[in-house]
Design a protein around this motif. Structure first.
Motif, PDB file in Angstrom:
ATOM      1  N   LYS A 320       0.835  -1.206   0.000  1.00 13.99           N
ATOM      2  CA  LYS A 320       0.000   0.000   0.000  1.00 13.99           C
ATOM      3  C   LYS A 320       0.868   1.254   0.000  1.00 13.99           C
ATOM      4  N   ALA A 321       1.942   1.234   0.774  1.00 15.28           N
ATOM      5  CA  ALA A 321       2.842   2.387   0.792  1.00 15.28           C
ATOM      6  C   ALA A 321       3.510   2.577  -0.562  1.00 15.28           C
ATOM      7  N   ARG A 322       3.903   1.462  -1.189  1.00 12.71           N
ATOM      8  CA  ARG A 322       4.506   1.569  -2.530  1.00 12.71           C
ATOM      9  C   ARG A 322       3.507   2.118  -3.531  1.00 12.71           C
ATOM     10  N   ALA A 323       2.257   1.719  -3.385  1.00 15.97           N
ATOM     11  CA  ALA A 323       1.223   2.222  -4.296  1.00 15.97           C
ATOM     12  C   ALA A 323       1.056   3.731  -4.130  1.00 15.97           C
ATOM     13  N   LEU A 324       1.039   4.199  -2.892  1.00 17.54           N
ATOM     14  CA  LEU A 324       0.921   5.641  -2.649  1.00 17.54           C
ATOM     15  C   LEU A 324       2.075   6.386  -3.328  1.00 17.54           C
ATOM     16  N   ALA A 345      -4.201  -2.206  10.415  1.00 16.34           N
ATOM     17  CA  ALA A 345      -2.743  -2.262  10.551  1.00 16.34           C
ATOM     18  C   ALA A 345      -2.041  -2.276   9.205  1.00 16.34           C
ATOM     19  N   ASN A 346      -2.674  -2.839   8.182  1.00 16.39           N
ATOM     20  CA  ASN A 346      -2.021  -2.872   6.879  1.00 16.39           C
ATOM     21  C   ASN A 346      -2.013  -1.507   6.192  1.00 16.39           C
ATOM     22  N   ASP A 347      -2.637  -0.493   6.826  1.00 19.66           N
ATOM     23  CA  ASP A 347      -2.594   0.871   6.301  1.00 19.66           C
ATOM     24  C   ASP A 347      -1.502   1.706   6.961  1.00 19.66           C
ATOM     25  N   LEU A 348      -0.805   1.155   7.945  1.00 20.21           N
ATOM     26  CA  LEU A 348       0.135   1.942   8.737  1.00 20.21           C
ATOM     27  C   LEU A 348       1.273   2.526   7.915  1.00 20.21           C
ATOM     28  N   ASP A 349       1.822   1.757   6.993  1.00 16.97           N
ATOM     29  CA  ASP A 349       2.972   2.252   6.231  1.00 16.97           C
ATOM     30  C   ASP A 349       2.583   3.413   5.321  1.00 16.97           C
ATOM     31  N   MET A 350       1.431   3.322   4.679  1.00 13.69           N
ATOM     32  CA  MET A 350       1.050   4.424   3.786  1.00 13.69           C
ATOM     33  C   MET A 350       0.631   5.649   4.593  1.00 13.69           C
ATOM     34  N   ILE A 351       0.069   5.451   5.784  1.00 11.60           N
ATOM     35  CA  ILE A 351      -0.278   6.575   6.650  1.00 11.60           C
ATOM     36  C   ILE A 351       0.985   7.294   7.103  1.00 11.60           C
ATOM     37  N   ALA A 352       2.034   6.516   7.385  1.00 12.26           N
ATOM     38  CA  ALA A 352       3.300   7.115   7.794  1.00 12.26           C
ATOM     39  C   ALA A 352       3.990   7.833   6.643  1.00 12.26           C
ATOM     40  N   ALA A 353       3.821   7.327   5.422  1.00  6.95           N
ATOM     41  CA  ALA A 353       4.505   7.902   4.264  1.00  6.95           C
ATOM     42  C   ALA A 353       3.860   9.185   3.766  1.00  6.95           C
ATOM     43  N   ALA A 354       2.567   9.362   4.017  1.00  8.87           N
ATOM     44  CA  ALA A 354       1.825  10.497   3.472  1.00  8.87           C
ATOM     45  C   ALA A 354       2.126  11.782   4.234  1.00  8.87           C
ATOM     46  N   GLY A 355       1.856  12.901   3.580  1.00 12.82           N
ATOM     47  CA  GLY A 355       1.995  14.179   4.258  1.00 12.82           C
ATOM     48  C   GLY A 355       1.041  14.322   5.417  1.00 12.82           C
ATOM     49  N   LEU A 356      -0.158  13.750   5.285  1.00 12.96           N
ATOM     50  CA  LEU A 356      -1.160  13.738   6.347  1.00 12.96           C
ATOM     51  C   LEU A 356      -1.772  12.351   6.393  1.00 12.96           C
ATOM     52  N   GLY A 357      -1.624  11.676   7.520  1.00 11.76           N
ATOM     53  CA  GLY A 357      -2.198  10.345   7.694  1.00 11.76           C
ATOM     54  C   GLY A 357      -3.404  10.420   8.596  1.00 11.76           C
ATOM     55  N   ILE A 358      -4.540   9.880   8.122  1.00  8.35           N
ATOM     56  CA  ILE A 358      -5.798   9.966   8.858  1.00  8.35           C
ATOM     57  C   ILE A 358      -6.313   8.571   9.168  1.00  8.35           C
ATOM     58  N   ALA A 359      -6.599   8.320  10.436  1.00 10.37           N
ATOM     59  CA  ALA A 359      -7.224   7.063  10.860  1.00 10.37           C
ATOM     60  C   ALA A 359      -8.729   7.268  10.857  1.00 10.37           C
TER      61      ALA A 359
END
Length: 407
Positions: A320-324, A345-359
């Motif tokens: 998911k992070a690679r896709a972002l 939990a499988n969204d954690l890497d893309m949330i960390a990679a983004a400028g703004l991560g929203i749960a």
């Protein structure tokens, strides 16, 4: 040399022409406008104007302000409004560190919550410069412009208070950083849509309970996603390919999803979905909502029957992070201008990679890692975190002939 100033505050019933009447009077005096703020709540206007004396003769300043004072009082009397005036000196305001936007969301939003949040802001030594309501339904969102705070420290303090008050609080840097967001990347299952697609498929295969149990373990981060996916997909072996048509009719979008996508597309955002689900079903969402980019897994089908296997590379947490990152490159947008939204939990890497991560209605591990968390069940509440008000959304919808609400 410090200039003499006069702060004029008019309060009373709102009506056309109040602001123009006041400034018409001020135009007859040697003053410059230093600051203005105006707010209308339930038809009642509060208008604040700060003016600074610009005359050359200091000895005439008092007489000028006295005459101005009298003229303003006369205008207020004519308008049936209350007026307060205060004199002072125009000392240059020091630029405060950490100019931030603090968004508070609640349904309902109670006074105790605002007391707790504003109390924490004050205790941190920060100042609330401005307060604005961005939405009153189906969730109330109040935005506070705050200066003099360290963003990380304030975010940690307000997270504790938000948990205690059962509200959502987001802390973001203000200015161009916030306005520059241009790519939204969103999880699908239990975020864009209200269900887990694999569980919808499992219900038709008669193995829902077993699949749901594994799904929950994976979303909490207790089980490797790729392994959990293989285990769940294996249980779908033997389902006919026609099942995709049936399940697609069972998919229900999260309330506010159409509004979120429609509004951001109007603003020329790029929109992407990235899913641990399956292309056989996400492709329909791409077409229906006008999604720009997508990534998902593909179920293997042989002779019209599911084999219980996945074709190609699995879209897992790292995927998911690679896709972002891939979508950002394709759109020509830096990662700092991306927003990632997810719940598991499988969204954690893309949330960390983004400028703004929203749960979004997320598991505790995701809420703790994200920059902001939304726990109300309305996906378009995310618009408020981007500084977009419900009034602006409805005005744009009305211009396009869309008047029906999703709620």
């Amino acid at each position: 040399m410090n200039q003499r100033t006069l702060l004029i505050t008019l309060t009373g019933p709102d009506r056309p022409g109040v602001t123009s009447r006041l400034f018409s009077v001020l135009a007859g005096f040697p003053v410059a406008v230093a600051d203005i703020e105006q707010v209308v709540i339930r038809g009642r206007l509060t208008l604040g104007v700060l003016v600074a004396h610009t005359g050359d003769a200091p000895t005439g300043t008092g007489q000028t302000l006295g005459a101005l004072w009298t003229a303003v009082e006369r205008v207020a009397e004519d308008l049936g409004m209350e007026v307060q005036l205060a004199t002072g000196s125009d000392t240059k305001e020091k630029r405060r560190r950490g100019r931030l936007h603090v968004s508070v969301l609640g349904a309902p939003l109670l006074p105790a919550a605002m007391a707790g949040i504003t109390g924490r802001i004050a205790a941190s030594g920060a100042n609330i410069d401005r307060i604005e309501r961005l939405s009153s339904y189906p969730v109330t969102c109040i935005e506070l412009a705050v200066s003099g705070a360290d963003p990380d420290a304030l975010r940690a303090e307000l997270a504790v208070e938000a948990h205690a008050q059962q509200v959502d609080v987001a802390v973001q840097r203000s200015g161009l950083y916030r306005r520059a967001k241009r790519l939204i990347v969103m999880d699908v299952d239990s975020t864009l849509i209200q269900a887990e697609v694999i569980e919808l498929l499992a219900a038709h295969a008669g193995c829902l309970d077993e699949v749901a149990k594994v799904t929950e373990e994976a979303m909490r981060g207790e089980l490797d996603f790729a392994e959990s996916l293989r285990r769940r997909v294996a249980l779908l072996e033997g389902l006919p390919e026609e099942i995709f048509t049936k399940v697609s009719k069972e998919i229900v979008l999260t309330p506010g999803a159409r509004t979120l996508v429609r509004t951001l597309k109007r603003l020329d955002y790029r929109f992407a979905i990235v899913s641990g689900g399956f292309t056989q079903l996400t492709d329909g969402l791409v077409s229906e909502l006008g999604i720009d980019y997508s990534a998902a897994n593909t179920l293997e089908v042989v002779d019209g029957v599911l084999t219980g296997r996945v074709v190609g590379e699995i879209v897992d947490r790292a995927g998911k992070a690679r896709a972002l990152e891939r979508f950002a490159r394709q759109a020509g947008i830096p990662l700092s201008q991306t927003v990632a939204i997810g719940d598991g939990a499988n969204d954690l890497d893309m949330i960390a990679a983004a400028g703004l991560g929203i749960a979004f209605n997320a598991k505790p591990v995701v809420r703790q890692a994200a920059d902001a968390a939304v726990s109300v069940p309305y996906l378009d509440s995310i618009l408020y975190l981007l500084g977009i008000s419900r009034a602006e959304v409805e005005a744009a919808d009305a211009e396009d002939g869309l008047v029906a609400r999703e709620y």
